[in-house]
Design a protein around this motif. Structure first.
Motif, PDB file in Angstrom:
ATOM      1  N   SER A   3      -3.375  -4.983  -1.547  1.00 38.25           N
ATOM      2  CA  SER A   3      -2.868  -4.960  -2.912  1.00 38.25           C
ATOM      3  C   SER A   3      -3.142  -3.585  -3.505  1.00 38.25           C
ATOM      4  N   LYS A 121       0.788  -0.341   1.555  1.00 33.76           N
ATOM      5  CA  LYS A 121       0.207  -1.635   1.211  1.00 33.76           C
ATOM      6  C   LYS A 121       0.288  -2.599   2.399  1.00 33.76           C
ATOM      7  N   GLU A 127      -7.892  -3.201  -0.516  1.00 32.12           N
ATOM      8  CA  GLU A 127      -7.170  -2.642  -1.649  1.00 32.12           C
ATOM      9  C   GLU A 127      -6.741  -1.200  -1.402  1.00 32.12           C
ATOM     10  N   ASP A 147      -0.556  -4.168  -8.568  1.00 30.47           N
ATOM     11  CA  ASP A 147      -0.943  -5.572  -8.557  1.00 30.47           C
ATOM     12  C   ASP A 147      -2.079  -5.877  -9.533  1.00 30.47           C
ATOM     13  N   THR A 148      -3.019  -4.921  -9.680  1.00 35.43           N
ATOM     14  CA  THR A 148      -4.171  -5.134 -10.552  1.00 35.43           C
ATOM     15  C   THR A 148      -4.457  -3.866 -11.336  1.00 35.43           C
ATOM     16  N   ARG A 196      -0.122 -12.653  -8.624  1.00 41.69           N
ATOM     17  CA  ARG A 196      -0.983 -11.983  -7.652  1.00 41.69           C
ATOM     18  C   ARG A 196      -2.433 -12.406  -7.861  1.00 41.69           C
TER      19      ARG A 196
END
Length: 203
Positions: A3, A121, A127, A147-148, A196
């Motif tokens: 991610s 990715k 990550e 994603d974050t 996600r």
């Protein structure tokens, strides 16, 4: 598949430019660099150490890469959780001008950003982390590839500087995952793109 996780220091008015030092980024005559340092504390340090513990690869904008490459290779303490990761984990830099990176473990991405980052990715366990690199993060948000988001908001207003969330940016829905306020008043908030999951020891 990994991610893509962005960690950014911001001011209350959304400025990401020059958090680390007065000469870090003077573009457009910006002279207020170093605004994050007075607010560093153990809480934010622990949070960042936990974030770095989940990294599988780094994706850095060219300006941030140059800043990091001038400093972190000189930090050789094996107990330093950030230096150990930055120096030991693969690093990727989208650039048309970087030809011979001296920092070990660096790969230059020369193709279109969306397919390059999507492929990164897909082949990364853990990550793909973007630290700083505000202009790159804005592009990745527009492409729907983030994603974050970890946003560390420093309680200062600058009134000038480059901002992360510009008018006209493509809308992307995120949900709030966690938050805390540190002893110096820094707001640390984590957001995940809808649909996600978020993993990590900081949860």
């Amino acid at each position: 598949m990994g991610s893509l996780v962005s960690t950014l220091f911001l001011t209350l008015d959304g400025v990401y430019q020059g958090p680390g030092g007065p000469d870090e980024d003077r573009r457009d005559g910006f002279d207020q660099g170093g605004w994050s340092h007075p607010y560093a504390d153990e809480d934010s340090g622990r949070f960042l150490a936990d974030v770095f513990g989940n990294v599988g690869a780094f994706l850095l904008g060219r300006r941030t890469y140059d800043i990091f490459a001038a400093f972190w290779p000189r930090v050789t303490d094996p107990a330093d959780p950030i230096a150990g990761r930055l120096n030991g984990v693969p690093k990727y830099v989208p650039s048309a001008t970087l030809t011979d990176p001296a920092w070990a473990g660096t790969t230059v991405l020369r193709g279109d950003l969306a397919p390059e980052v999507t492929a990164l990715k897909e082949r990364t366990d853990g990550e793909v982390q973007v630290h700083g690199s505000g202009a790159l993060v804005r592009s990745l948000l527009d492409l729907g590839l983030v994603d974050t988001l970890h946003l560390l908001t420093i309680p200062v207003l600058l009134g000038a500087g480059r901002r992360l969330f510009a008018e006209g940016a493509a809308p992307t829905r995120f949900r709030h995952v966690r938050g805390q306020i540190t002893s110096t008043g820094v707001s640390i908030q984590t957001y995940a793109r809808d649909g996600r999951p978020v993993y990590g020891s900081f949860m």
